[in-house]
Design a protein around this motif. Structure first.
Motif, PDB file in Angstrom:
ATOM      1  N   ASP A  51     -49.020 -18.982-120.763  1.00 22.10           N
ATOM      2  CA  ASP A  51     -47.897 -18.055-120.934  1.00 22.10           C
ATOM      3  C   ASP A  51     -46.621 -18.670-120.364  1.00 22.10           C
ATOM      4  N   SER A  52     -46.723 -19.233-119.166  1.00 18.40           N
ATOM      5  CA  SER A  52     -45.568 -19.893-118.543  1.00 18.40           C
ATOM      6  C   SER A  52     -45.064 -21.033-119.420  1.00 18.40           C
ATOM      7  N   ARG A  53     -45.999 -21.797-119.983  1.00 15.37           N
ATOM      8  CA  ARG A  53     -45.601 -22.944-120.796  1.00 15.37           C
ATOM      9  C   ARG A  53     -44.877 -22.512-122.065  1.00 15.37           C
ATOM     10  N   LEU A  54     -45.293 -21.395-122.646  1.00 12.79           N
ATOM     11  CA  LEU A  54     -44.609 -20.896-123.842  1.00 12.79           C
ATOM     12  C   LEU A  54     -43.194 -20.454-123.499  1.00 12.79           C
ATOM     13  N   HIS A  55     -43.023 -19.738-122.393  1.00 13.46           N
ATOM     14  CA  HIS A  55     -41.686 -19.278-122.012  1.00 13.46           C
ATOM     15  C   HIS A  55     -40.765 -20.470-121.728  1.00 13.46           C
ATOM     16  N   LEU A  56     -41.324 -21.520-121.125  1.00 18.10           N
ATOM     17  CA  LEU A  56     -40.527 -22.726-120.907  1.00 18.10           C
ATOM     18  C   LEU A  56     -40.175 -23.404-122.234  1.00 18.10           C
ATOM     19  N   ALA A  57     -41.101 -23.387-123.184  1.00 18.82           N
ATOM     20  CA  ALA A  57     -40.838 -24.004-124.486  1.00 18.82           C
ATOM     21  C   ALA A  57     -39.681 -23.308-125.204  1.00 18.82           C
ATOM     22  N   ILE A  58     -39.595 -21.997-125.056  1.00 24.00           N
ATOM     23  CA  ILE A  58     -38.479 -21.261-125.667  1.00 24.00           C
ATOM     24  C   ILE A  58     -37.161 -21.739-125.067  1.00 24.00           C
ATOM     25  N   ALA A  59     -37.140 -21.923-123.742  1.00 21.48           N
ATOM     26  CA  ALA A  59     -35.928 -22.434-123.099  1.00 21.48           C
ATOM     27  C   ALA A  59     -35.643 -23.864-123.549  1.00 21.48           C
ATOM     28  N   GLU A  60     -36.692 -24.651-123.702  1.00 19.59           N
ATOM     29  CA  GLU A  60     -36.518 -26.053-124.091  1.00 19.59           C
ATOM     30  C   GLU A  60     -35.850 -26.204-125.455  1.00 19.59           C
ATOM     31  N   VAL A  61     -36.216 -25.336-126.410  1.00 18.02           N
ATOM     32  CA  VAL A  61     -35.652 -25.493-127.758  1.00 18.02           C
ATOM     33  C   VAL A  61     -34.229 -24.942-127.866  1.00 18.02           C
ATOM     34  N   THR A  62     -33.689 -24.419-126.763  1.00 17.61           N
ATOM     35  CA  THR A  62     -32.263 -24.069-126.773  1.00 17.61           C
ATOM     36  C   THR A  62     -31.407 -25.324-126.670  1.00 17.61           C
ATOM     37  N   GLY A  63     -32.000 -26.425-126.187  1.00 15.65           N
ATOM     38  CA  GLY A  63     -31.252 -27.654-125.992  1.00 15.65           C
ATOM     39  C   GLY A  63     -30.494 -27.726-124.685  1.00 15.65           C
ATOM     40  N   SER A  64     -30.697 -26.724-123.797  1.00 15.62           N
ATOM     41  CA  SER A  64     -29.985 -26.672-122.528  1.00 15.62           C
ATOM     42  C   SER A  64     -30.925 -27.012-121.384  1.00 15.62           C
ATOM     43  N   SER A  65     -30.736 -28.157-120.750  1.00 16.15           N
ATOM     44  CA  SER A  65     -31.584 -28.536-119.622  1.00 16.15           C
ATOM     45  C   SER A  65     -31.347 -27.631-118.415  1.00 16.15           C
ATOM     46  N   ALA A  66     -30.129 -27.152-118.249  1.00 19.79           N
ATOM     47  CA  ALA A  66     -29.831 -26.239-117.136  1.00 19.79           C
ATOM     48  C   ALA A  66     -30.593 -24.927-117.297  1.00 19.79           C
ATOM     49  N   LEU A  67     -30.677 -24.449-118.538  1.00 23.33           N
ATOM     50  CA  LEU A  67     -31.410 -23.210-118.795  1.00 23.33           C
ATOM     51  C   LEU A  67     -32.896 -23.409-118.550  1.00 23.33           C
ATOM     52  N   VAL A  68     -33.428 -24.544-118.935  1.00 21.80           N
ATOM     53  CA  VAL A  68     -34.843 -24.836-118.679  1.00 21.80           C
ATOM     54  C   VAL A  68     -35.122 -24.790-117.180  1.00 21.80           C
ATOM     55  N   SER A  69     -34.255 -25.410-116.380  1.00 23.50           N
ATOM     56  CA  SER A  69     -34.437 -25.418-114.924  1.00 23.50           C
ATOM     57  C   SER A  69     -34.395 -24.006-114.350  1.00 23.50           C
ATOM     58  N   ALA A  70     -33.479 -23.185-114.850  1.00 24.84           N
ATOM     59  CA  ALA A  70     -33.348 -21.818-114.348  1.00 24.84           C
ATOM     60  C   ALA A  70     -34.569 -20.978-114.717  1.00 24.84           C
ATOM     61  N   VAL A  71     -35.053 -21.130-115.947  1.00 24.75           N
ATOM     62  CA  VAL A  71     -36.238 -20.379-116.367  1.00 24.75           C
ATOM     63  C   VAL A  71     -37.455 -20.829-115.559  1.00 24.75           C
ATOM     64  N   ALA A  72     -37.576 -22.133-115.316  1.00 22.35           N
ATOM     65  CA  ALA A  72     -38.686 -22.628-114.500  1.00 22.35           C
ATOM     66  C   ALA A  72     -38.631 -22.036-113.091  1.00 22.35           C
ATOM     67  N   ASP A  73     -37.442 -21.924-112.529  1.00 22.74           N
ATOM     68  CA  ASP A  73     -37.286 -21.369-111.186  1.00 22.74           C
ATOM     69  C   ASP A  73     -37.698 -19.906-111.126  1.00 22.74           C
ATOM     70  N   VAL A  74     -37.239 -19.121-112.081  1.00 22.59           N
ATOM     71  CA  VAL A  74     -37.578 -17.700-112.050  1.00 22.59           C
ATOM     72  C   VAL A  74     -39.052 -17.489-112.356  1.00 22.59           C
ATOM     73  N   ARG A  75     -39.611 -18.373-113.174  1.00 23.08           N
ATOM     74  CA  ARG A  75     -41.039 -18.243-113.483  1.00 23.08           C
ATOM     75  C   ARG A  75     -41.898 -18.544-112.258  1.00 23.08           C
TER      76      ARG A  75
END
Length: 250
Positions: free
Chosen positions: A167-191
Motif C-alpha cells: 500500500d505504501s509503495r503504491l502511494h509513493l508511485a502516485i507521487a513519483e509519476v507527478t515528476g516532482s522529487s520534492a513531492l515524493v520526499s514529502a509523501v514518504a515522510d508523511v507515510r
C-alpha cells in the motif's frame, strides 16, 4: 462477563444518543467502526451493556445491516464486543475493552494526541490529494503508466501481512509519476509517520478490500487523465483510513 440484561421493552444503552447519527461519507464500514468505538470509549455504551438492536442501529447510522455486521465482527475480533444468543442476546461491550489490539498502542497514543493526529491527517490530505490530481494532469509516459499499474497490481494481490508495505509503495508511485522529487520526499515522510499509527491497530479484512477498490478508482482516474476525479477518489480513501485511526487511537 457481566451482562446488564435489559427487561423486555427496555431501551438498550445509548440507543437514542446523538453519537448514533447518520454517517456522512462513502466510507461506510470504516466510519461505522469509528462510531461504534467512539460510543464504547466515551461510555455511551458502557462495559457489560448491550448495543442497540441491529435493525435500529443500522437505520440510525444510515448503513446497511451487512455493513453494520461487518463492523461488529471486526470489533469482536479486536476484543471490544461479544455477541450472545438467546432471549437476552445481542452484542455486548466486554467488561474491560482493550485500548487496541497491539501491546504498544498506549505508547503510540501518548505520542499522538488528538491535535497531532489532526495535523498529520491534514498534511496527508493536502499532499496526497494534490499528488493524485497532479499525476492525472500530466501526460504520463508509457513507462510511468506501466509503473503505476504494476504497483496497483502488487497492492491488489498482497496478503494481509504484506498489504501495508505494498500500500505504501503504491502511494509513493502516485507521487513519483507527478515528476516532482520534492513531492515524493514529502509523501514518504508523511507515510512513515502514518505507518507508526497503522502498525498499532488491527488489520481488518473488509477495510483492506475497500482500500483495494479505492486504489483502483484512484489509479483509473489518473490513467484517464481526470484530475478532479483522482483528487476526489483519493480524498475518500484517505478519509476512510483516518476514520479507523481515530476510532482505535482516539
Amino acid at each position: 462477563m457481566r451482562e446488564r440484561e435489559a427487561s423486555a421493552g427496555s431501551v438498550p444503552a445509548g440507543a437514542e444518543h446523538p453519537m448514533f447519527r447518520p454517517l456522512r461519507t462513502g466510507n461506510a464500514f470504516e466510519e461505522t467502526v469509528e462510531r461504534l468505538l467512539q460510543a464504547i470509549r466515551l461510555g455511551v455504551v458502557g462495559p457489560g451493556e448491550k448495543l442497540p438492536a441491529e435493525r435500529e442501529l443500522a437505520a440510525r447510522l444510515n448503513v446497511s445491516r451487512v455493513t453494520l455486521r461487518e463492523a461488529i465482527r471486526a470489533l469482536q475480533q479486536a476484543g471490544f464486543v461479544q455477541s450472545r444468543r438467546g432471549r437476552y442476546g445481542g452484542t455486548f461491550v466486554v467488561d474491560e475493552p482493550p485500548t487496541a489490539i497491539r501491546h504498544d498502542v498506549r505508547g503510540v497514543a501518548r505520542r499522538w494526541d488528538a491535535a497531532r493526529l489532526a495535523d498529520v491527517f491534514t498534511f496527508r490530505h493536502v499532499l496526497e490529494t494534490g499528488a493524485a490530481e497532479a499525476a492525472a494532469a500530466r501526460e504520463l509516459t508509457a513507462a510511468e503508466r506501466e509503473h503505476l499499474t504494476a504497483k496497483l497490481a502488487e497492492a491488489g494481490r498482497a496478503d494481509l501481512a504484506d498489504f501495508r508495505r505494498r500500500d505504501s509503495r503504491l502511494h509513493l508511485a502516485i507521487a513519483e509519476v507527478t515528476g516532482s522529487s520534492a513531492l515524493v520526499s514529502a509523501v514518504a515522510d508523511v507515510r512513515m509517520r502514518l505507518n507508526e499509527l497503522l502498525d498499532a491497530i488491527p488489520l481488518l479484512e473488509r477495510n483492506i478490500e475497500h482500500s483495494r477498490e479505492q486504489h483502483e478508482q484512484v489509479v483509473a482516474a489518473i490513467l484517464a487523465g481526470n484530475p478532479s476525479a483522482a483528487r476526489e477518489a483519493m480524498a475518500e480513501h484517505l478519509a476512510g483510513t483516518a476514520s479507523l485511526l481515530r476510532g482505535f487511537l482516539g
